[in-house]
Design an enzyme around this catalytic site. Structure first.
Site, PDB file in Angstrom:
ATOM      1  N   HIS A 154       0.853  -1.201   0.000  1.00  0.00           N
ATOM      2  CA  HIS A 154       0.000   0.000   0.000  1.00  0.00           C
ATOM      3  C   HIS A 154       0.877   1.234   0.000  1.00  0.00           C
ATOM      4  CE1 HIS A 154       0.819  -0.602   4.256  1.00  0.00           C
ATOM      5  NE2 HIS A 154       0.228   0.534   4.595  1.00  0.00           N
TER       6      HIS A 154
ATOM      7  N   HIS B  87       1.149   3.903   1.962  1.00  0.00           N
ATOM      8  CA  HIS B  87       1.589   4.640   3.150  1.00  0.00           C
ATOM      9  C   HIS B  87       3.112   4.796   3.108  1.00  0.00           C
ATOM     10  CE1 HIS B  87      -2.190   3.946   5.848  1.00  0.00           C
ATOM     11  NE2 HIS B  87      -2.245   5.083   5.176  1.00  0.00           N
TER      12      HIS B  87
ATOM     13  N   ASP C 147       5.546   4.664   5.176  1.00  0.00           N
ATOM     14  CA  ASP C 147       6.479   3.701   5.796  1.00  0.00           C
ATOM     15  C   ASP C 147       6.661   2.446   4.935  1.00  0.00           C
ATOM     16  OD1 ASP C 147       3.756   3.184   6.583  1.00  0.00           O
ATOM     17  OD2 ASP C 147       4.435   1.877   8.196  1.00  0.00           O
ATOM     18  N   HIS C 148       5.929   2.392   3.812  1.00  0.00           N
ATOM     19  CA  HIS C 148       6.058   1.248   2.899  1.00  0.00           C
ATOM     20  C   HIS C 148       6.607   1.632   1.522  1.00  0.00           C
ATOM     21  CE1 HIS C 148       3.762  -1.570   5.559  1.00  0.00           C
ATOM     22  NE2 HIS C 148       3.461  -0.393   6.082  1.00  0.00           N
TER      23      HIS C 148
ATOM     24  N   HIS D 275      -7.431  -1.960   5.255  1.00  0.00           N
ATOM     25  CA  HIS D 275      -6.588  -0.954   5.893  1.00  0.00           C
ATOM     26  C   HIS D 275      -7.212   0.412   5.611  1.00  0.00           C
ATOM     27  CE1 HIS D 275      -2.992   0.369   7.815  1.00  0.00           C
ATOM     28  NE2 HIS D 275      -2.375   0.823   6.741  1.00  0.00           N
TER      29      HIS D 275
ATOM     30  N   ASP E 237      -0.489  -4.004   5.743  1.00  0.00           N
ATOM     31  CA  ASP E 237      -1.160  -3.620   6.985  1.00  0.00           C
ATOM     32  C   ASP E 237      -2.647  -3.958   6.861  1.00  0.00           C
ATOM     33  OD1 ASP E 237       1.312  -2.542   7.347  1.00  0.00           O
ATOM     34  OD2 ASP E 237       0.644  -0.475   7.630  1.00  0.00           O
TER      35      ASP E 237
ATOM     36  N   HIS F 252       6.276  -5.550  11.630  1.00  0.00           N
ATOM     37  CA  HIS F 252       5.539  -4.281  11.657  1.00  0.00           C
ATOM     38  C   HIS F 252       5.108  -3.971  13.088  1.00  0.00           C
ATOM     39  CE1 HIS F 252       2.466  -1.263  10.444  1.00  0.00           C
ATOM     40  NE2 HIS F 252       3.224  -1.105   9.375  1.00  0.00           N
TER      41      HIS F 252
HETATM   42 ZN    ZN Z   1       2.687   0.429   7.953  1.00  0.00          ZN
HETATM   43 ZN    ZN Z   2      -0.301   1.444   6.502  1.00  0.00          ZN
END
Ligand code: ZN
Ligand code: ZN
Length: 305
Positions: free
Chosen positions: A63, A65, A67-68, A140, A211, A269
């Protein structure tokens, strides 16, 4: 086949954990590395590992976001600066194409290799000689996918004893027999490889989650896999908070591992609120429900058995 964790933190990096990224090493099967997610700083983690970025064949993003994906533009450019000319395929949710195109364009970057970008929809992503990958929609706060990776079964090994019994001479036809094909021998006999092969060797399977809060799709994604990689952002006591934010807890992920009958569950995670001292407690919460659980650290390597 092995999994190498480059980042295991949720949301923000900590001194002990970088944000999410994972390498599936398929060099024994197809001479390639696959990456799942690419948080900021992933390149630096790679520098502290034996990974060669020119070996990356496919990158799967769960996804969008940060942090990914915030490590992605830099990684793509470094692969180029390393002189790679081999194609790279990138899979991710809708918007991944725009994200990559915009960052490369605005920064005046270009790539020395063909980059193919596929925006994922639930269902089969591809099925080739060695592997099959299917995407499942998760639950998510933004569009998010989990990937089921299945290695095809391989033909069993030739039964040397049976070949001797039937006086089958060794020769160039052995290769065709190994593939289960029919061959005509020099004495005129036609024999079929299938009659001389042992049981097929079962291919390995993995479920790599993005996530997600618990969702019925998760069970389909993970059923009977050898290894399940799933987030455990928060501990069991914070279930409501975790689910509100589209995440799972230790016990929720472990319950899925048990219900899906996976062989090995690797938890990752982990929220930045947890220090090294908290981790045994998180692991214990998982193992209470699913004993074959491990907690991934940055640079952990797990052989897929
Ligand atoms: Zn994440
Ligand atoms: Zn996420």
């Amino acid at each position: 086949m092995e999994l190498r964790f480059l980042g295991t933190s949720a949301g923000i990096p900590t001194k002990e954990r970088n944000v999410t990224s994972l390498i599936l090493d398929l060099q024994a099967i197809r001479s390639a590395l696959w990456m799942f997610d690419c948080g900021e700083g992933t390149q630096h983690q790679i520098l502290n590992s034996p990974i060669k970025i020119r070996k990356l064949e496919k990158i799967f993003i769960t996804h969008l976001h940060g942090d990914h994906i915030f490590g992605l533009p830099g990684l793509l450019c470094s692969r180029s600066m390393a002189g790679s000319t081999a194609p790279l395929t990138l899979y991710g949710p809708k918007g991944i194409h725009q994200f990559v195109k915009t960052t490369l364009q605005l920064s005046g970057s270009f790539l020395t290799y063909p980059l193919e970008i596929t925006e994922v929809q639930p269902g089969l992503l591809f099925d080739d000689d060695t592997m099959k990958v299917t995407a499942y929609a998760l639950n998510h706060r933004v569009e998010c996918y989990g990937y089921r990776i299945e290695e095809h079964d391989k033909p069993g090994v030739l039964d040397a004893q049976k070949l001797n019994q039937d006086s089958v001479p060794r020769g160039p036809w052995m290769q065709a027999l190994k593939q289960g094909k029919s061959v005509t021998l020099e004495d005129g006999r036609t024999i079929c490889g299938k009659d001389y092969l042992g049981e097929p060797i079962r291919g390995k399977s993995l479920a790599i989650f993005g996530d997600t809060e618990p969702t019925p799709e998760a069970l389909k994604l993970a059923t009977n896999v050898d290894v399940m990689v799933h987030e455990i952002t928060l501990e069991d006591a914070f279930a409501e908070k975790a689910n509100e934010r589209g995440h799972s807890t230790t016990k929720q992920a472990a319950t899925l591992a048990r219900d899906a009958k996976v062989r090995h569950f690797i938890a990752t995670h982990i929220s930045g609120r947890y220090s090294k001292e908290d981790c045994p407690r998180l692991l214990a919460e998982c193992r209470e429900i699913f004993p074959d659980t491990d907690l991934a650290e940055d640079f952990s390597v797990f052989v897929v058995k």
